[in-house]
Scaffold this active site. Structure first.
Site, mmCIF file in Angstrom:
data_model
loop_
_atom_site.group_PDB
_atom_site.id
_atom_site.type_symbol
_atom_site.label_atom_id
_atom_site.label_comp_id
_atom_site.label_asym_id
_atom_site.label_seq_id
_atom_site.Cartn_x
_atom_site.Cartn_y
_atom_site.Cartn_z
ATOM 1 N N LYS A 53 38.685 15.135 25.403
ATOM 2 C CA LYS A 53 39.879 15.995 25.370
ATOM 3 C C LYS A 53 40.677 15.821 26.653
ATOM 4 O O LYS A 53 41.888 15.715 26.616
ATOM 5 C CB LYS A 53 39.511 17.483 25.228
ATOM 6 N N ASN B 139 53.399 1.651 6.423
ATOM 7 C CA ASN B 139 52.308 2.148 7.254
ATOM 8 C C ASN B 139 51.086 1.306 6.919
ATOM 9 O O ASN B 139 50.720 1.199 5.752
ATOM 10 C CB ASN B 139 52.057 3.633 6.942
ATOM 11 N N GLY B 140 50.481 0.682 7.924
ATOM 12 C CA GLY B 140 49.312 -0.161 7.669
ATOM 13 C C GLY B 140 49.435 -1.446 8.468
ATOM 14 O O GLY B 140 50.227 -1.530 9.402
ATOM 15 N N HIS C 106 20.568 7.839 36.635
ATOM 16 C CA HIS C 106 20.389 6.427 36.272
ATOM 17 C C HIS C 106 21.667 5.618 36.476
ATOM 18 O O HIS C 106 21.801 4.529 35.936
ATOM 19 C CB HIS C 106 19.920 6.317 34.815
ATOM 20 N N TRP D 248 54.043 4.068 15.114
ATOM 21 C CA TRP D 248 53.005 3.906 16.134
ATOM 22 C C TRP D 248 52.719 2.410 16.140
ATOM 23 O O TRP D 248 52.145 1.880 15.198
ATOM 24 C CB TRP D 248 51.773 4.716 15.741
ATOM 25 N N CYS E 126 51.820 5.994 12.039
ATOM 26 C CA CYS E 126 53.092 5.823 11.324
ATOM 27 C C CYS E 126 53.231 6.874 10.224
ATOM 28 O O CYS E 126 52.297 7.150 9.489
ATOM 29 C CB CYS E 126 53.250 4.457 10.690
ATOM 30 N N LYS F 279 47.782 10.702 15.432
ATOM 31 C CA LYS F 279 46.829 11.398 14.572
ATOM 32 C C LYS F 279 46.570 10.501 13.367
ATOM 33 O O LYS F 279 47.480 9.831 12.921
ATOM 34 C CB LYS F 279 47.496 12.703 14.127
ATOM 35 N N GLU G 259 32.806 15.496 24.164
ATOM 36 C CA GLU G 259 34.052 16.010 23.596
ATOM 37 C C GLU G 259 34.967 16.564 24.698
ATOM 38 O O GLU G 259 36.187 16.343 24.672
ATOM 39 C CB GLU G 259 33.722 17.083 22.538
ATOM 40 N N ARG H 170 52.025 11.524 13.677
ATOM 41 C CA ARG H 170 51.376 10.299 13.209
ATOM 42 C C ARG H 170 51.809 9.085 14.021
ATOM 43 O O ARG H 170 51.239 8.001 13.894
ATOM 44 C CB ARG H 170 51.707 10.052 11.742
ATOM 45 N N GLU I 265 42.366 12.223 26.875
ATOM 46 C CA GLU I 265 43.422 11.863 25.923
ATOM 47 C C GLU I 265 44.729 12.610 26.167
ATOM 48 O O GLU I 265 45.789 12.070 25.880
ATOM 49 C CB GLU I 265 42.962 11.991 24.467
HETATM 50 C C1 F6R Z 1 40.456 13.138 19.347
HETATM 51 C C2 F6R Z 1 40.827 12.789 17.986
HETATM 52 C C3 F6R Z 1 40.311 11.511 17.429
HETATM 53 C C4 F6R Z 1 39.853 11.732 15.982
HETATM 54 C C5 F6R Z 1 39.434 10.402 15.349
HETATM 55 C C6 F6R Z 1 38.896 10.594 13.946
HETATM 56 O O1 F6R Z 1 41.002 14.357 19.726
HETATM 57 O O2 F6R Z 1 41.544 13.494 17.342
HETATM 58 O O3 F6R Z 1 39.288 10.995 18.211
HETATM 59 O O4 F6R Z 1 38.782 12.631 15.986
HETATM 60 O O5 F6R Z 1 40.548 9.551 15.307
HETATM 61 O O6 F6R Z 1 39.838 11.180 13.124
HETATM 62 P P1 F6R Z 1 39.425 11.838 11.756
HETATM 63 O O7 F6R Z 1 38.566 12.999 12.039
HETATM 64 O O8 F6R Z 1 40.721 12.221 11.107
HETATM 65 O O9 F6R Z 1 38.692 10.789 10.969
#
Ligand code: F6R
Length: 598
Positions: free
Chosen positions: A474, A100-101, A493, A74, A2, A593, A470, A27, A477
């Site tokens: 990527k 937001n929250g 395993h 969001w 949000c 994000k 990672e 966000r 997502e």
């Molecule tokens: C994946 C991604 C998330 C963040 C996670 C932590 O591409 O962006 O997995 O890494 O939400 O976010 P931060 O680093 O902001 O604490």
């Protein structure tokens, strides 16, 4: 998670709010809304979908004014639709809020408010805040907000306007909020990107602080109503850093920025054959290091464990912040807790540092002035610049670079000799990253063969096992293709059962002592019909050539730095696969994000 923006001043508010929402869209992007004080009445418009839908809906509408609030959502409680989107209003449409929250006790508050006669129309936790403020409103919005939030359990960044007062009230507990100070205009926002083009003068609001904004003035108070002295700070980012600069997506721009952003992380921190970090911790007194983080930052943490243990010899363990906070972890006074977070606002990571009260804490954070950055004892800023793409890329490589510096710093402070071969290689790493980016066309071509795949395994070993994790994260997502990361040797395993001619397996294979072993794992995949994509610094090896369906060659570097190199083709591959599928790379479904809720 949000985004909120509010404006009070002399200018027409709608374009400022829409512009701010577009900057905050990363966000949250399932619905958006706006509320403007227009000719002494609150005018609200909400729309399901992205900001552009709201913007189109505004065409031809007479919503004008110089005070307003807006929100991009969001969803946590209640599906994304117009009723559930913000701003939410009280029963008489005189008070509007954006939130937001998460209001954890919204069920019990709803019952009380409904018994009082309030009509709550949405399925959200947030709407009750508008009604609570209405309940306490007696011609003084600030007082009503203070009274209302005393009843709220949970987290909030809130902005509130009301029909009869020319002001915005904003308050926070657990969700980020900043104030922007302009000339005869004030802003409130969840983060700096929304207001950067209007002002660089900001105040970071702390938990349990309430702000009253008029167009010429602001005051910050605690919840007892006493004024708080808040420092006005200057944002260091520039507008061009939060724009796409000709790239199709922010993610691609940020992938390409990595050579530069790593240089910024390292800048001034390797001087006169010494590592210079302002982290005043005596490593001889450290019992154990605990690193906590979420998502991509957790993958950096796993690499950090490897680096710290190898370079400094200090025992290090890694925990998901969301698990750490709820399992009564054993934290000794002489432990060091490291929190890694791009945003510095991730709710679980923040909670993790808050439970580590008895030991020192260190934040490895990108966003300057964020809550984690302010709450830790010591910090290493990444200086990666704003990361807008929801899928984290440059933050990851900068976090790994910061962890290498920190591991070297520990070693230096222990009085041990530094490995200058490693340090020189670190200084050169940007050039090697650029040489991979120069070959992006080839990676795009390979990716075009992968876009219809349903399943991927990513396999790596040692320091490159987290890189495999990672790479898989990527891909899933942004392209919604199922992908899992494993240590290569774990395959036998269990995951080996999945391998057939429909399975794509990405191997990270670097020369070194386990090279042969990973090649054996490749043979096991090949024997079962799987297709192999190999990321390697040995592209001419006969076995690699024989076993791989596709080879992406990367420059050779030392083991400690290999994650910085190997992750680049994996990021590009995910990007190109998602783009080839026509997906919205910067706004993947269900994600946002900065996860500021649990
Ligand atoms: C994946 C991604 C998330 C963040 C996670 C932590 O591409 O962006 O997995 O890494 O939400 O976010 P931060 O680093 O902001 O604490």
């Amino acid at each position: 998670m949000c985004g909120i923006i509010g404006y009070i001043g002399n200018k027409e508010v709608v374009p400022i709010l829409i512009n701010g929402l577009k900057r905050l869209e990363y966000r949250g992007y399932d619905s958006a809304g706006i509320c403007v004080l227009c000719k002494n009445k609150l005018q609200t418009l909400k729309k399901k979908g992205q900001i552009i839908e709201l913007e189109n809906e505004l065409i031809g509408k007479e919503i004008v004014g110089t005070i307003g609030i807006a929100h991009t959502r969001w969803a946590t409680h209640g599906e994304p639709n117009e009723i559930n989107s913000h701003p939410h209003l009280d029963c008489k449409n005189k008070i509007a809020i954006i939130h937001n929250g998460i209001i954890e006790n919204h069920f019990s508050l709803k019952k009380i408010l409904e018994a009082d006669g309030h009509k709550i129309i949405s399925n959200t936790d947030s709407e009750i805040v508008a009604h609570l403020i209405e309940k306490f409103y007696n011609e003084n919005l600030e007082e009503a907000v203070i009274k209302a939030i005393k009843y709220i359990e949970g987290t909030f960044g809130l902005a509130v306007i009301c029909e009869t007062e020319e002001k915005i009230i904003a308050v926070r507990r657990g969700s980020p909020l900043i104030i922007g100070i302009g000339d005869n205009e004030m802003f409130v926002s969840s983060d700096a990107s929304a207001i950067l083009e209007y002002t660089k003068k900001v105040i970071y609001i702390n938990d349990n602080e309430i702000v009253t904004l008029t167009k010429n003035n602001y005051n910050v108070k605690n919840l007892d109503g006493n004024l708080v002295n808040s420092e006005v700070q200057e944002i260091k980012w520039n507008l061009n850093e939060i724009e796409k600069a000709g790239f199709k997506h922010f993610m691609l721009k940020e992938i390409y920025e990595q050579a530069k952003s790593i240089e910024n992380t390292l800048r001034g921190r390797i001087r006169e054959n010494k590592i210079k970090l302002s982290v005043d911790i005596d490593p001889k007194l450290i019992n154990k290091i605990i690193i906590t983080a979420c998502g991509t930052s957790w993958h950096s943490a796993l690499i950090g464990k490897y680096l710290i243990e190898k370079i400094s010899g200090i025992e290090t363990c890694v925990d998901y912040a969301s698990e750490f906070r709820y399992r009564n972890p054993i934290i000794k006074n002489n432990d060091l807790l490291i929190a890694i977070s791009q945003s510095g606002e991730t709710a679980d990571t923040l909670a993790a540092i808050r439970i580590a009260k008895n030991c020192k804490t260190l934040g490895i954070v990108n966003v300057v002035g964020s809550t984690i950055a302010r709450e830790v004892d010591f910090g290493i800023y990444l200086h990666a610049g704003p990361e807008i793409g929801v899928a984290s890329t440059k933050a990851f490589t900068c976090q790994v670079s910061a962890l290498i510096l920190f591991a070297l710093h520990l070693r230096q402070e222990l009085g041990l000799e530094l490995d200058f071969g490693l340090i020189n290689e670190l200084i050169l790493i940007s050039g090697k990253i650029n040489s991979i980016l120069d070959k992006a066309d080839k990676i795009q071509e390979i990716s075009s063969h992968l876009k219809d795949a349903q399943n991927f395994l990513y396999l790596g070993r040692g320091i490159n096992f987290p890189v495999a994790l990672e790479g898989a994260l990527k891909l899933k997502e942004i392209s919604y293709i199922h992908a899992e990361g494993y240590p290569a040797a774990e395959m036998k395993h269990g995951p080996i059962a999945l391998i057939d001619e429909n399975m794509f397996v990405v191997f990270i294979v670097n020369r070194g002592e386990i090279f042969e072993k990973v090649v054996s794992n490749m043979q096991e995949v090949k024997a079962r019909g799987g297709s192999i994509i190999t990321i390697t610094d040995c592209p001419d090896d006969e076995m690699i050539k024989k076993l791989s369906n596709f080879i992406i060659s990367v420059p050779n570097t030392c083991e400690e730095l290999s994650p910085l190199i190997n992750v680049i083709p994996l990021q590009l591959m995910s990007y190109f696969v998602a783009d080839a599928k026509g997906l919205n790379v910067d706004k993947p479904r269900n994600l946002a994000k900065s996860v500021t809720v649990e």
